[in-house]
Design a protein around this motif. Structure first.
Motif, short mmCIF file in Angstrom:
data_model
loop_
_atom_site.label_atom_id
_atom_site.label_comp_id
_atom_site.label_asym_id
_atom_site.label_seq_id
_atom_site.Cartn_x
_atom_site.Cartn_y
_atom_site.Cartn_z
N ARG A 8 34.11 59.96 50.24
CA ARG A 8 34.39 59.79 48.82
C ARG A 8 33.58 58.61 48.28
O ARG A 8 33.56 57.55 48.84
CB ARG A 8 35.88 59.52 48.63
CG ARG A 8 36.34 59.63 47.20
CD ARG A 8 37.85 59.45 47.10
NE ARG A 8 38.54 60.59 47.69
CZ ARG A 8 39.62 60.47 48.46
NH1 ARG A 8 40.12 59.31 48.73
NH2 ARG A 8 40.20 61.54 48.96
N GLU A 9 32.90 58.83 47.16
CA GLU A 9 32.16 57.78 46.48
C GLU A 9 32.99 57.30 45.29
O GLU A 9 33.31 58.08 44.40
CB GLU A 9 30.82 58.32 45.99
CG GLU A 9 29.97 57.29 45.30
CD GLU A 9 28.65 57.90 44.84
OE1 GLU A 9 28.55 58.25 43.65
OE2 GLU A 9 27.75 58.02 45.69
N VAL A 10 33.36 56.03 45.28
CA VAL A 10 34.23 55.48 44.24
C VAL A 10 33.45 54.47 43.41
O VAL A 10 32.81 53.56 43.96
CB VAL A 10 35.48 54.81 44.87
CG1 VAL A 10 36.38 54.24 43.78
CG2 VAL A 10 36.24 55.79 45.74
N THR A 11 33.52 54.63 42.10
CA THR A 11 32.82 53.75 41.18
C THR A 11 33.80 53.22 40.14
O THR A 11 34.57 53.99 39.55
CB THR A 11 31.69 54.50 40.45
OG1 THR A 11 30.81 55.06 41.41
CG2 THR A 11 30.93 53.58 39.52
N LEU A 12 33.78 51.92 39.93
CA LEU A 12 34.51 51.30 38.82
C LEU A 12 33.53 51.21 37.67
O LEU A 12 32.49 50.56 37.78
CB LEU A 12 35.02 49.91 39.19
CG LEU A 12 36.18 49.84 40.17
CD1 LEU A 12 36.44 48.39 40.56
CD2 LEU A 12 37.43 50.45 39.57
N VAL A 13 33.83 51.87 36.57
CA VAL A 13 32.98 51.84 35.38
C VAL A 13 33.46 50.66 34.53
O VAL A 13 34.55 50.68 33.98
CB VAL A 13 33.07 53.16 34.60
CG1 VAL A 13 32.18 53.11 33.37
CG2 VAL A 13 32.71 54.33 35.50
N ILE A 14 32.62 49.63 34.48
CA ILE A 14 33.01 48.39 33.83
C ILE A 14 31.98 48.03 32.76
O ILE A 14 30.79 47.92 33.06
CB ILE A 14 33.13 47.25 34.87
CG1 ILE A 14 34.18 47.61 35.90
CG2 ILE A 14 33.46 45.93 34.18
CD1 ILE A 14 34.32 46.61 37.02
N ASP A 15 32.47 47.84 31.55
CA ASP A 15 31.56 47.51 30.45
C ASP A 15 31.59 46.01 30.12
O ASP A 15 31.28 45.60 29.02
CB ASP A 15 31.91 48.33 29.20
CG ASP A 15 33.35 48.16 28.76
OD1 ASP A 15 34.10 47.44 29.43
OD2 ASP A 15 33.72 48.76 27.74
N GLY A 71 33.70 49.35 49.76
CA GLY A 71 33.16 50.69 49.56
C GLY A 71 33.14 51.14 48.12
O GLY A 71 32.93 52.31 47.83
N VAL A 72 33.34 50.22 47.19
CA VAL A 72 33.44 50.56 45.78
C VAL A 72 32.20 50.07 45.04
O VAL A 72 31.76 48.94 45.21
CB VAL A 72 34.71 49.90 45.16
CG1 VAL A 72 34.80 50.21 43.68
CG2 VAL A 72 35.96 50.37 45.89
N ARG A 73 31.64 50.95 44.22
CA ARG A 73 30.48 50.58 43.40
C ARG A 73 30.95 50.11 42.03
O ARG A 73 31.99 50.51 41.56
CB ARG A 73 29.57 51.79 43.21
CG ARG A 73 28.89 52.25 44.46
CD ARG A 73 27.99 53.43 44.22
NE ARG A 73 27.23 53.26 42.98
CZ ARG A 73 26.80 54.29 42.24
NH1 ARG A 73 27.04 55.52 42.59
NH2 ARG A 73 26.12 54.06 41.14
N ILE A 74 30.13 49.28 41.40
CA ILE A 74 30.36 48.85 40.01
C ILE A 74 29.22 49.41 39.18
O ILE A 74 28.06 49.29 39.54
CB ILE A 74 30.34 47.30 39.91
CG1 ILE A 74 31.45 46.68 40.74
CG2 ILE A 74 30.43 46.87 38.46
CD1 ILE A 74 32.82 46.71 40.13
N ASP A 75 29.58 50.05 38.10
CA ASP A 75 28.55 50.63 37.23
C ASP A 75 28.87 50.31 35.79
O ASP A 75 29.96 50.33 35.35
CB ASP A 75 28.47 52.14 37.44
CG ASP A 75 27.27 52.77 36.79
OD1 ASP A 75 26.35 52.05 36.39
OD2 ASP A 75 27.26 54.00 36.70
#
Length: 64
Positions: free
Chosen positions: A34-41, A60-64
């Motif tokens: 599972r690819e997990v991304t936190l979408v943060i503005d 294992g969490v990406r920030i985008d």
């Protein structure tokens, strides 16, 4: 691979909602398929700072 994106409209406040969203991301990221991304503005978004602040492992969490 499964992809999950989590978003909050109030990252600037860094309250309880953001803590639980990060905790959910941590648990979801435990599955290696599972690819997990936190979408943060927020301009100063920093995964390691969030991990320290909330006492979580967001490796294992990406920030985008």
């Amino acid at each position: 691979m499964q992809s999950v994106a989590l978003y909050s409209s109030s990252w600037a406040t860094l309250g309880g909602g953001e803590k639980y969203l990060c905790a959910l991301a941590e648990v979801l990221a435990e599955n290696p398929s599972r690819e997990v991304t936190l979408v943060i503005d927020h301009p100063q978004a920093d995964r390691d700072a969030f991990a320290r602040l909330f006492g979580l492992s967001l490796e294992g969490v990406r920030i985008d």
